[in-house]
Design a protein around this motif. Structure first.
Motif, PDB file in Angstrom:
ATOM      1  N   THR A 103      -2.164  24.946 -10.287  1.00  0.00           N
ATOM      2  CA  THR A 103      -1.923  26.125  -9.844  1.00  0.00           C
ATOM      3  C   THR A 103      -1.226  26.420  -8.521  1.00  0.00           C
ATOM      4  N   TYR A 104      -1.107  25.247  -7.906  1.00  0.00           N
ATOM      5  CA  TYR A 104      -0.492  25.431  -6.396  1.00  0.00           C
ATOM      6  C   TYR A 104       0.825  25.142  -6.252  1.00  0.00           C
ATOM      7  N   ALA A 105       1.556  26.124  -5.760  1.00  0.00           N
ATOM      8  CA  ALA A 105       2.986  25.517  -5.026  1.00  0.00           C
ATOM      9  C   ALA A 105       2.920  24.784  -4.246  1.00  0.00           C
ATOM     10  N   MET A 106       3.841  23.760  -4.098  1.00  0.00           N
ATOM     11  CA  MET A 106       3.918  22.644  -2.934  1.00  0.00           C
ATOM     12  C   MET A 106       5.285  22.731  -2.224  1.00  0.00           C
ATOM     13  N   GLY A 107       4.926  22.155  -1.059  1.00  0.00           N
ATOM     14  CA  GLY A 107       6.003  22.114  -0.148  1.00  0.00           C
ATOM     15  C   GLY A 107       6.021  21.156   0.742  1.00  0.00           C
ATOM     16  N   TRP A 108       7.177  20.430   1.042  1.00  0.00           N
ATOM     17  CA  TRP A 108       7.516  19.524   2.192  1.00  0.00           C
ATOM     18  C   TRP A 108       8.395  19.976   3.324  1.00  0.00           C
ATOM     19  N   PHE A 109       7.671  19.791   4.456  1.00  0.00           N
ATOM     20  CA  PHE A 109       8.106  20.139   5.911  1.00  0.00           C
ATOM     21  C   PHE A 109       8.316  18.915   6.620  1.00  0.00           C
ATOM     22  N   ARG A 110       9.213  19.112   7.698  1.00  0.00           N
ATOM     23  CA  ARG A 110       9.339  17.901   8.493  1.00  0.00           C
ATOM     24  C   ARG A 110       9.466  18.501   9.996  1.00  0.00           C
ATOM     25  N   GLN A 111       9.191  17.398  10.829  1.00  0.00           N
ATOM     26  CA  GLN A 111       9.263  17.882  12.327  1.00  0.00           C
ATOM     27  C   GLN A 111       9.679  16.515  13.235  1.00  0.00           C
ATOM     28  N   ALA A 112      10.748  16.882  13.886  1.00  0.00           N
ATOM     29  CA  ALA A 112      11.207  15.614  14.486  1.00  0.00           C
ATOM     30  C   ALA A 112      10.794  16.211  15.842  1.00  0.00           C
ATOM     31  N   PRO A 113      10.633  14.992  16.894  1.00  0.00           N
ATOM     32  CA  PRO A 113      10.353  15.093  18.467  1.00  0.00           C
ATOM     33  C   PRO A 113      11.190  16.166  19.007  1.00  0.00           C
ATOM     34  N   GLY A 114      10.689  17.212  19.757  1.00  0.00           N
ATOM     35  CA  GLY A 114      11.251  18.254  20.339  1.00  0.00           C
ATOM     36  C   GLY A 114      11.866  19.230  19.622  1.00  0.00           C
ATOM     37  N   LYS A 115      11.534  19.241  18.117  1.00  0.00           N
ATOM     38  CA  LYS A 115      12.193  20.309  17.405  1.00  0.00           C
ATOM     39  C   LYS A 115      11.138  21.093  16.598  1.00  0.00           C
ATOM     40  N   GLU A 116      11.576  22.166  15.932  1.00  0.00           N
ATOM     41  CA  GLU A 116      10.741  22.981  15.200  1.00  0.00           C
ATOM     42  C   GLU A 116      10.263  22.412  13.969  1.00  0.00           C
TER      43      GLU A 116
ATOM     44  N   SER B 289       4.493  25.159 -11.623  1.00  0.00           N
ATOM     45  CA  SER B 289       4.952  24.527 -13.042  1.00  0.00           C
ATOM     46  C   SER B 289       5.759  23.457 -12.906  1.00  0.00           C
ATOM     47  N   GLY B 290       6.377  23.302 -11.644  1.00  0.00           N
ATOM     48  CA  GLY B 290       7.495  22.326 -11.490  1.00  0.00           C
ATOM     49  C   GLY B 290       9.056  22.892 -12.306  1.00  0.00           C
ATOM     50  N   GLY B 291       8.936  23.984 -12.686  1.00  0.00           N
ATOM     51  CA  GLY B 291      10.022  24.601 -13.379  1.00  0.00           C
ATOM     52  C   GLY B 291      11.118  25.101 -12.187  1.00  0.00           C
ATOM     53  N   ASN B 292      10.795  25.341 -10.689  1.00  0.00           N
ATOM     54  CA  ASN B 292      11.236  25.958  -9.905  1.00  0.00           C
ATOM     55  C   ASN B 292      11.514  24.983  -8.670  1.00  0.00           C
ATOM     56  N   THR B 293      12.595  24.637  -8.305  1.00  0.00           N
ATOM     57  CA  THR B 293      12.520  23.801  -7.157  1.00  0.00           C
ATOM     58  C   THR B 293      13.581  24.238  -6.110  1.00  0.00           C
ATOM     59  N   TYR B 294      13.545  24.158  -4.858  1.00  0.00           N
ATOM     60  CA  TYR B 294      14.394  24.613  -4.049  1.00  0.00           C
ATOM     61  C   TYR B 294      14.439  23.631  -2.646  1.00  0.00           C
ATOM     62  N   TYR B 295      15.725  23.671  -2.162  1.00  0.00           N
ATOM     63  CA  TYR B 295      15.874  22.816  -1.004  1.00  0.00           C
ATOM     64  C   TYR B 295      16.486  23.456   0.083  1.00  0.00           C
TER      65      TYR B 295
ATOM     66  N   PRO C  81      -0.354  32.908  -9.292  1.00  0.00           N
ATOM     67  CA  PRO C  81      -0.081  33.123 -10.690  1.00  0.00           C
ATOM     68  C   PRO C  81       1.024  32.553 -11.129  1.00  0.00           C
ATOM     69  N   ALA C  82       1.385  32.548 -12.538  1.00  0.00           N
ATOM     70  CA  ALA C  82       2.561  31.730 -13.103  1.00  0.00           C
ATOM     71  C   ALA C  82       3.601  32.146 -12.689  1.00  0.00           C
ATOM     72  N   TRP C  83       3.963  33.255 -12.121  1.00  0.00           N
ATOM     73  CA  TRP C  83       5.340  33.891 -11.669  1.00  0.00           C
ATOM     74  C   TRP C  83       5.653  33.440 -10.274  1.00  0.00           C
ATOM     75  N   TYR C  84       4.607  32.785  -9.452  1.00  0.00           N
ATOM     76  CA  TYR C  84       4.920  32.650  -8.248  1.00  0.00           C
ATOM     77  C   TYR C  84       5.785  31.312  -8.203  1.00  0.00           C
ATOM     78  N   THR C  85       6.920  31.604  -7.571  1.00  0.00           N
ATOM     79  CA  THR C  85       7.931  30.476  -7.459  1.00  0.00           C
ATOM     80  C   THR C  85       7.668  29.463  -6.123  1.00  0.00           C
ATOM     81  N   GLY C  86       7.096  29.995  -5.011  1.00  0.00           N
ATOM     82  CA  GLY C  86       6.727  29.196  -3.875  1.00  0.00           C
ATOM     83  C   GLY C  86       7.250  29.853  -2.826  1.00  0.00           C
ATOM     84  N   SER C  87       7.553  29.089  -1.571  1.00  0.00           N
ATOM     85  CA  SER C  87       7.735  29.844  -0.271  1.00  0.00           C
ATOM     86  C   SER C  87       8.474  28.884   0.618  1.00  0.00           C
TER      87      SER C  87
END
Length: 128
Positions: free
Chosen positions: A31-44, A54-60, A103-109
């Motif tokens: 029941t957790y939305a998951m995300g990947w973030f990255r940080q390069a040296p000297g960058k935000e 659910s895996g039904g919504n992915t965004y990039y 909740p089930a309707w939450y698609t992530g951030s």
């Protein structure tokens, strides 16, 4: 509490591929939305990809769209980031994060401030 551990980073030539994994313990990620973030040296820190619980919504991020694919296996409590056609500008520390329970309707951030739990990160280096 959720503990997240990333793996799969490394050194690869431009045009190559890597698959990052993020394994969770402590709680089920179902029941957790998951995300990947990255940080390069000297960058935000920047958003890379996200997936609903659910895996039904992915965004990039636009910079990785069409090259990266995010998926999850809730039975294994693991999410995967398949990275193809890697470029030198993809070089960064990649971290996974969990946002939930939701909740089930939450698609992530897209916003890192919405994620409560973080892994330690894994280095991805793409040589030209």
């Amino acid at each position: 509490q959720v503990q997240l551990v990333e793996s799969g980073g490394g050194l690869v030539q431009a045009g190559g591929s890597l698959r990052l994994s993020c394994a969770a313990s402590g709680r089920t990620l179902s029941t957790y939305a998951m995300g990947w973030f990255r940080q390069a040296p000297g960058k935000e820190r920047e958003f890379v990809a996200g997936i609903s619980w659910s895996g039904g919504n992915t965004y990039y991020a636009d910079s990785v769209k069409g090259r990266f694919t995010l998926s999850r296996d809730n039975a294994k409590n693991t999410v995967y980031l398949q990275m193809n056609s890697l470029k030198p500008e993809d070089t960064a520390v990649y971290s996974c994060a969990a946002d939930g329970p939701k909740p089930a309707w939450y698609t992530g951030s897209y916003y890192y401030t919405d994620y409560e739990f973080w892994g330690q990160g894994t280095q991805v280096t793409v040589s030209s």
